[in-house]
Design an enzyme around this catalytic site. Sequence first.
Site, PDB file in Angstrom:
ATOM      1  N   LYS A 160       5.747 -22.225 -24.810  1.00  0.00           N
ATOM      2  CA  LYS A 160       4.770 -21.257 -24.289  1.00  0.00           C
ATOM      3  C   LYS A 160       4.069 -20.511 -25.423  1.00  0.00           C
ATOM      4  CE  LYS A 160       6.438 -18.990 -20.779  1.00  0.00           C
ATOM      5  NZ  LYS A 160       7.039 -17.976 -19.877  1.00  0.00           N
ATOM      6  N   LYS A 186      15.733 -16.848 -25.458  1.00  0.00           N
ATOM      7  CA  LYS A 186      15.937 -16.261 -24.122  1.00  0.00           C
ATOM      8  C   LYS A 186      17.330 -15.671 -24.069  1.00  0.00           C
ATOM      9  CE  LYS A 186      13.650 -16.092 -20.141  1.00  0.00           C
ATOM     10  NZ  LYS A 186      12.185 -16.246 -19.993  1.00  0.00           N
TER      11      LYS A 186
HETATM   12  N1  GLU Z   1      10.008 -13.175 -19.584  1.00  0.00           N
HETATM   13  C1  GLU Z   1       8.622 -13.461 -19.792  1.00  0.00           C
HETATM   14  C2  GLU Z   1       8.406 -14.957 -19.891  1.00  0.00           C
HETATM   15  O1  GLU Z   1       9.199 -15.750 -19.425  1.00  0.00           O
HETATM   16  C3  GLU Z   1       8.030 -12.687 -20.961  1.00  0.00           C
HETATM   17  C4  GLU Z   1       8.654 -12.939 -22.286  1.00  0.00           C
HETATM   18  C5  GLU Z   1       8.211 -11.986 -23.384  1.00  0.00           C
HETATM   19  O2  GLU Z   1       7.342 -11.178 -23.159  1.00  0.00           O
HETATM   20  O3  GLU Z   1       8.771 -12.111 -24.461  1.00  0.00           O
HETATM   21  O4  GLU Z   1       7.394 -15.409 -20.354  1.00  0.00           O
END
Ligand code: GLU
Length: 425
Positions: free
Chosen positions: A98, A110
């Site tokens: 991402k 994560k």
């Molecule tokens: N938890 C969100 C995601 O899955 C945001 C992650 C973030 O802002 O670091 O994209």
Amino acid sequence: MNTMLKAALSQIKDVSPILADDYPDKKRFKKAINELLTPQRFIERKISIKDKDGKKREFNAFRIQHNDARGPFKGGIRFHRNVSKDEVQALATLMSLKCAVTGIPYGGGKGGVMVDPSKLTKEELKDLSTEYAKFVTPYIGPWKDVPAPDVNTDGVIMSWMLEAYEKKVGVQAPATFTGKPLELGGSLGRTEATGQGGVFVLEAYLRRNLKLKINASKVTIAIQGFGNVGYYFAKIAKENGFRVVAVSDSSSGIYNPKGLEINTLSLFKQKGGSFKNYPLKAGTKLITNAELLGLPVTVLVPAALENSITKDNVEDISAKVVFEMANGPTTSEADRYLHEKGIDVIPDILSNSGGVTVSYFEWVQNLSGYYWTKERVNEELKKTITKAFTDIDKIVKEKRISYRRAANYLSVKRIIDAMMLRGRA
Ligand code: GLU
């Protein structure tokens, strides 16, 4: 290996044959791909708190750091009873992709705790958040790994974690966490960023593919999930003229082909209501989550948890496009089926990347100590995420592949290039 981890790893494996053409040194390329299939670091421990009766309670806690070739690890922390090591690894892998696809300078990570937070008192939740932050303190920091909210975590939890972290390290370091409240260095626009980013991508997609210019009200949308992501997506889509005809929580869905009152639904949820008890007005009816997936809408938006579109329900889908706002909502088999049927799937790593993109803006603001207006945040979000869409769309059209493959191609390529520059492969 669970279904979601399998799906996450297959994102990388699946594009490796098309990527191979770009890398003449096959040995180095293979090494890079192999490294991407395993995270750089697994951090795992049982953390404990004393509950309200003074009894010790233990929880499995994880932080998984997938790849940091492009920058510090970045990704949320999830509190959910189904959290597992495989799930966190899958989500960490998706975060690397991402961040690469949006072009923000981060790797992927994560975290998660296996807990049902609705069963905790506020004090217990605070203690759990504090213990989690203490456990990960040696591994995180503005230039190491920057956590954020995810399912069932929010700005309040980030505040407790920031406090625990700063107490341990002895300096102010707001750029260690994003998704913080404004008072502690959060960014304007961060709370709604995932939904807002999704609507920007949807508009870009529709402009490009359905040639829909102004007549947004002809575009009907069904959204599965009404947490932070589903709610803001619904609200902003409606504000932009789209017709949101169905939303659901885990209990049931609410459907009105003429369009729903998103604010009324949200007020009902804020009071702790379950959609199955929603006072229905004429024209609105209660449907199941399975029925919602089969509605004849333009856009189907899974915005709840992983594995909601599977081989068992994919044949029911009659939407023109599936727009993934949750992480990993479509299993590999279901994804293949949709592709064969000619239904576009806009992949999570693109469509829900608005959250981490504004997290990046928050981090930039923290590091510079200068804060932006909401207009600037939204303008930069629109620029960043629309560029990501355009880059991917170009690959879709050039290589005649799906949006998911194109997004994976672009992101894996960017990560491999960074790894090679560093001499990791
Ligand atoms: N938890 C969100 C995601 O899955 C945001 C992650 C973030 O802002 O670091 O994209």
